[in-house]
Write an enzyme that holds these catalytic residues in place. Structure first.
Site, PDB file in Angstrom:
ATOM      1  CB  SER A   1     -84.385 -40.755  84.793  1.00  0.00           C
ATOM      2  OG  SER A   1     -85.421 -40.960  83.891  1.00  0.00           O
TER       3      SER A   1
ATOM      4  CE1 TYR B   1     -83.829 -34.796  83.909  1.00  0.00           C
ATOM      5  CE2 TYR B   1     -84.877 -36.514  82.598  1.00  0.00           C
ATOM      6  CZ  TYR B   1     -84.548 -35.977  83.828  1.00  0.00           C
ATOM      7  OH  TYR B   1     -84.915 -36.642  84.983  1.00  0.00           O
TER       8      TYR B   1
ATOM      9  CE  LYS C   1     -81.465 -36.484  86.320  1.00  0.00           C
ATOM     10  NZ  LYS C   1     -81.190 -36.046  87.684  1.00  0.00           N
TER      11      LYS C   1
HETATM   12  P1  NAD Z   1     -88.418 -30.837  90.704  1.00  0.00           P
HETATM   13  O1  NAD Z   1     -88.075 -29.874  89.636  1.00  0.00           O
HETATM   14  O2  NAD Z   1     -89.784 -30.806  91.266  1.00  0.00           O
HETATM   15  O3  NAD Z   1     -87.389 -30.696  91.913  1.00  0.00           O
HETATM   16  C1  NAD Z   1     -86.055 -30.340  91.744  1.00  0.00           C
HETATM   17  C2  NAD Z   1     -85.741 -29.280  92.781  1.00  0.00           C
HETATM   18  O4  NAD Z   1     -84.368 -28.906  92.658  1.00  0.00           O
HETATM   19  C3  NAD Z   1     -86.558 -27.995  92.610  1.00  0.00           C
HETATM   20  O5  NAD Z   1     -87.094 -27.617  93.858  1.00  0.00           O
HETATM   21  C4  NAD Z   1     -85.542 -26.959  92.103  1.00  0.00           C
HETATM   22  O6  NAD Z   1     -85.864 -25.672  92.533  1.00  0.00           O
HETATM   23  C5  NAD Z   1     -84.254 -27.493  92.706  1.00  0.00           C
HETATM   24  N1  NAD Z   1     -83.040 -27.170  91.971  1.00  0.00           N
HETATM   25  C6  NAD Z   1     -82.781 -27.328  90.647  1.00  0.00           C
HETATM   26  N2  NAD Z   1     -81.546 -26.942  90.365  1.00  0.00           N
HETATM   27  C7  NAD Z   1     -80.971 -26.532  91.527  1.00  0.00           C
HETATM   28  C8  NAD Z   1     -79.705 -26.033  91.870  1.00  0.00           C
HETATM   29  N3  NAD Z   1     -78.746 -25.827  90.971  1.00  0.00           N
HETATM   30  N4  NAD Z   1     -79.464 -25.707  93.165  1.00  0.00           N
HETATM   31  C9  NAD Z   1     -80.431 -25.882  94.111  1.00  0.00           C
HETATM   32  N5  NAD Z   1     -81.654 -26.360  93.834  1.00  0.00           N
HETATM   33  C10 NAD Z   1     -81.922 -26.685  92.558  1.00  0.00           C
HETATM   34  O7  NAD Z   1     -88.078 -32.289  90.154  1.00  0.00           O
HETATM   35  P2  NAD Z   1     -88.447 -33.711  90.757  1.00  0.00           P
HETATM   36  O8  NAD Z   1     -89.514 -34.292  89.921  1.00  0.00           O
HETATM   37  O9  NAD Z   1     -88.624 -33.612  92.210  1.00  0.00           O
HETATM   38  O10 NAD Z   1     -87.118 -34.499  90.422  1.00  0.00           O
HETATM   39  C11 NAD Z   1     -86.080 -34.658  91.371  1.00  0.00           C
HETATM   40  C12 NAD Z   1     -84.925 -35.405  90.717  1.00  0.00           C
HETATM   41  O11 NAD Z   1     -85.402 -36.644  90.207  1.00  0.00           O
HETATM   42  C13 NAD Z   1     -84.301 -34.672  89.528  1.00  0.00           C
HETATM   43  O12 NAD Z   1     -82.923 -34.924  89.535  1.00  0.00           O
HETATM   44  C14 NAD Z   1     -84.965 -35.343  88.344  1.00  0.00           C
HETATM   45  O13 NAD Z   1     -84.167 -35.270  87.197  1.00  0.00           O
HETATM   46  C15 NAD Z   1     -85.075 -36.774  88.831  1.00  0.00           C
HETATM   47  N6  NAD Z   1     -86.126 -37.545  88.163  1.00  0.00           N
HETATM   48  C16 NAD Z   1     -87.406 -37.071  88.158  1.00  0.00           C
HETATM   49  C17 NAD Z   1     -88.401 -37.800  87.517  1.00  0.00           C
HETATM   50  C18 NAD Z   1     -89.817 -37.296  87.480  1.00  0.00           C
HETATM   51  O14 NAD Z   1     -90.613 -37.799  86.692  1.00  0.00           O
HETATM   52  N7  NAD Z   1     -90.217 -36.355  88.313  1.00  0.00           N
HETATM   53  C19 NAD Z   1     -88.101 -39.009  86.886  1.00  0.00           C
HETATM   54  C20 NAD Z   1     -86.779 -39.458  86.919  1.00  0.00           C
HETATM   55  C21 NAD Z   1     -85.796 -38.723  87.568  1.00  0.00           C
HETATM   56  C1  UD1 Z   2     -91.128 -38.644  80.524  1.00  0.00           C
HETATM   57  C2  UD1 Z   2     -89.796 -38.140  80.068  1.00  0.00           C
HETATM   58  C3  UD1 Z   2     -88.682 -38.952  80.714  1.00  0.00           C
HETATM   59  C4  UD1 Z   2     -88.834 -38.956  82.236  1.00  0.00           C
HETATM   60  C5  UD1 Z   2     -90.233 -39.516  82.541  1.00  0.00           C
HETATM   61  C6  UD1 Z   2     -90.527 -39.601  84.013  1.00  0.00           C
HETATM   62  C7  UD1 Z   2     -90.322 -37.314  77.830  1.00  0.00           C
HETATM   63  C8  UD1 Z   2     -90.132 -37.518  76.364  1.00  0.00           C
HETATM   64  N1  UD1 Z   2     -89.740 -38.224  78.623  1.00  0.00           N
HETATM   65  O1  UD1 Z   2     -91.285 -39.939  80.087  1.00  0.00           O
HETATM   66  O2  UD1 Z   2     -87.431 -38.439  80.388  1.00  0.00           O
HETATM   67  O3  UD1 Z   2     -87.843 -39.743  82.834  1.00  0.00           O
HETATM   68  O4  UD1 Z   2     -91.204 -38.655  81.929  1.00  0.00           O
HETATM   69  O5  UD1 Z   2     -91.028 -38.403  84.486  1.00  0.00           O
HETATM   70  O6  UD1 Z   2     -90.924 -36.348  78.271  1.00  0.00           O
HETATM   71  N2  UD1 Z   2     -98.779 -38.965  76.811  1.00  0.00           N
HETATM   72  C9  UD1 Z   2     -99.912 -38.630  76.081  1.00  0.00           C
HETATM   73  N3  UD1 Z   2    -100.360 -37.339  76.150  1.00  0.00           N
HETATM   74  C10 UD1 Z   2     -99.758 -36.381  76.917  1.00  0.00           C
HETATM   75  C11 UD1 Z   2     -98.603 -36.743  77.682  1.00  0.00           C
HETATM   76  C12 UD1 Z   2     -98.147 -38.034  77.588  1.00  0.00           C
HETATM   77  O7  UD1 Z   2    -100.481 -39.457  75.381  1.00  0.00           O
HETATM   78  O8  UD1 Z   2    -100.205 -35.223  76.943  1.00  0.00           O
HETATM   79  C13 UD1 Z   2     -98.294 -40.369  76.768  1.00  0.00           C
HETATM   80  C14 UD1 Z   2     -96.885 -40.527  76.257  1.00  0.00           C
HETATM   81  O9  UD1 Z   2     -96.873 -40.682  74.870  1.00  0.00           O
HETATM   82  C15 UD1 Z   2     -96.420 -41.782  77.027  1.00  0.00           C
HETATM   83  C16 UD1 Z   2     -97.194 -41.702  78.347  1.00  0.00           C
HETATM   84  O10 UD1 Z   2     -98.288 -40.833  78.093  1.00  0.00           O
HETATM   85  O11 UD1 Z   2     -96.848 -42.932  76.337  1.00  0.00           O
HETATM   86  C17 UD1 Z   2     -96.370 -41.154  79.492  1.00  0.00           C
HETATM   87  O12 UD1 Z   2     -95.802 -39.908  79.110  1.00  0.00           O
HETATM   88  P1  UD1 Z   2     -95.025 -38.962  80.127  1.00  0.00           P
HETATM   89  O13 UD1 Z   2     -95.820 -38.777  81.350  1.00  0.00           O
HETATM   90  O14 UD1 Z   2     -94.599 -37.753  79.371  1.00  0.00           O
HETATM   91  O15 UD1 Z   2     -93.764 -39.841  80.562  1.00  0.00           O
HETATM   92  P2  UD1 Z   2     -92.635 -40.545  79.629  1.00  0.00           P
HETATM   93  O16 UD1 Z   2     -92.820 -40.209  78.227  1.00  0.00           O
HETATM   94  O17 UD1 Z   2     -92.597 -41.964  80.030  1.00  0.00           O
END
Ligand code: NAD
Ligand code: UD1
Length: 333
Positions: free
Chosen positions: A124, A149, A153
């Site tokens: 991330s 979290y 990573k």
């Molecule tokens: P998500 O929670 O929707 O998906 C994760 C999936 O993994 C879920 O289906 C959950 O049930 C499963 N899971 C969790 N722990 C497990 C375990 N121990 N064994 C088997 N299954 C397990 O999340 P996502 O948004 O799809 O994110 C996927 C990956 O990307 C994660 O590693 C997350 O940290 C990373 N990531 C997500 C974002 C984001 O904004 N969504 C941003 C940066 C990185």
């Molecule tokens: C969040 C996570 C980050 C993760 C990323 C991608 C936090 C602190 N960080 O980042 O670890 O990798 O998502 O999924 O949660 N905002 C509002 N009102 C709201 C929600 C958000 O104003 O109700 C603003 C925030 O201040 C920010 C922007 O919207 O400026 C985006 O926020 P968000 O979607 O939570 O993502 P990140 O903070 O970038």
């Protein structure tokens, strides 16, 4: 080619499974449904009209991993399985480190035992902490994470680097996602946050639907174009395609350790997101400006050039597409 996709039923895993299946890869899924629903399996099948194998189980359990590798000729792994709530990680650091770090150690050691050394890992932009520069390059400083979290990573990235140093036949791709939003065009799969969403776009979608009264905009005194936070939002389908590109590169290279930003390279402010959502979906999103959220930063957006050059990856969806698709999913579910 058979690919194990851990966390396949989650937001990014489900979209990636669709892209892999449509490209002709054989997908083997693993999920414990800790943050997803079983129905997603049917939905992936409905979208792709392709069959795939699936195991319900926890990645923390070595036995299930051993079984999966014994029963399938897996060639590569895409590891999505993790917990991802920043706020919850502060309350439950042990649960986060166990699930996000120990389970990866299990996975890597079972991979090693089976001599499978090709892995794509979900990292991330959070690993850049409060970035020293924008746009952020892969060579920009990492560290300074402010919650378990983000630190989980960072730890896994370090573990992967150490592993590669010890044995350069590993074939590793670390993908640092910026802010994935939107959903598949079909409206069948998308993001399903538990409870009240913490992230901006899922929150806006709930306000638009009338499930939440109004959006709190966290601060308008940041050093940005309009004072609200600026982020690099990327369509989840583009992100999924980025994983297919990463697999294609690993297939070609055979060994190496690569790190890529996956973003669009463009930053949008919170107010721009609200206005665009209202315009493309023709719906009002009431909001109030409130105090900054602790831990938030001014601007975070990627330099996407390395992924473009080395992975041939370029995000194609616009902000309008992302916000239309986010609303389409919310309406349908
Ligand atoms: P998500 O929670 O929707 O998906 C994760 C999936 O993994 C879920 O289906 C959950 O049930 C499963 N899971 C969790 N722990 C497990 C375990 N121990 N064994 C088997 N299954 C397990 O999340 P996502 O948004 O799809 O994110 C996927 C990956 O990307 C994660 O590693 C997350 O940290 C990373 N990531 C997500 C974002 C984001 O904004 N969504 C941003 C940066 C990185
Ligand atoms: C969040 C996570 C980050 C993760 C990323 C991608 C936090 C602190 N960080 O980042 O670890 O990798 O998502 O999924 O949660 N905002 C509002 N009102 C709201 C929600 C958000 O104003 O109700 C603003 C925030 O201040 C920010 C922007 O919207 O400026 C985006 O926020 P968000 O979607 O939570 O993502 P990140 O903070 O970038």
């Amino acid at each position: 080619m058979k690919i194990l996709v851990t966390g396949m039923c989650g937001y990014i895993g489900s979209h990636t499974a669709v892209e892999l299946l449509e490209k002709g890869y054989e997908v083997i899924g693993l999920d414990n449904f800790s943050n997803s629903k079983k129905e997603v399996l049917e939905k992936i099948k409905k979208i792709t009209n392709k069959a795939f194998k699936f195991y319900e189980g926890d990645m923390i359990d070595r036995n299930i991993l051993e079984t999966i590798f014994k029963e399938n000729d897996i060639k590569a792994v895409i590891d999505f399985a993790a917990y991802k709530s920043v706020g919850e990680s502060v309350q439950k650091p042990l649960e986060y480190y166990i699930n996000n770090v120990s389970s990866v150690l299990n996975l890597l050691s079972v991979m090693k035992e089976n001599d499978i050394k090709t892995i794509v890992f979900s990292s991330s932009a959070t690993v850049y902490g409060n970035p020293e520069e924008v746009p952020i390059k892969e060579t920009s400083k990492i560290g300074g994470t402010t919650n378990p979290y983000g630190t989980s990573k960072l730890f896994v990235e370090k573990i992967l680097e150490d592993l590669y140093k010890s044995d350069d036949t590993w074939n590793i791709c670390i993908l640092r996602y910026f802010n994935p939003i939107g959903a598949h065009k079909s409206g069948l799969i998308g993001e399903e946050p538990n409870g009240i969403p913490a992230n901006l776009v899922p929150y806006i979608a709930k306000v638009a639907k009338g499930k939440l009264k109004s959006l709190n905009v966290f601060g308008n005194d940041y050093d940005t174009k309009d004072g609200t936070g600026v982020r690099d939002y990327i369509h989840v389908v583009d992100l999924a395609v980025g994983h297919v590109k990463a697999i294609e590169k690993l297939e070609k290279d055979k060994k190496g350790l690569h790190i890529y930003n996956l973003g669009t390279g463009t930053g949008y402010s919170v107010l721009e997101i609200i206005k665009t959502f209202e315009k493309v979906n023709n719906i009002k999103v009431p909001y109030n400006i409130v105090e900054r959220r602790s831990g938030d930063i001014d601007s975070c957006y990627s330099d996407p050039e390395k992924a473009k050059k080395e992975l041939n990856f370029k995000a194609k969806y616009t902000l309008e597409d992302m916000l239309k698709d986010a609303w389409n999913y919310e309406k349908n579910n």
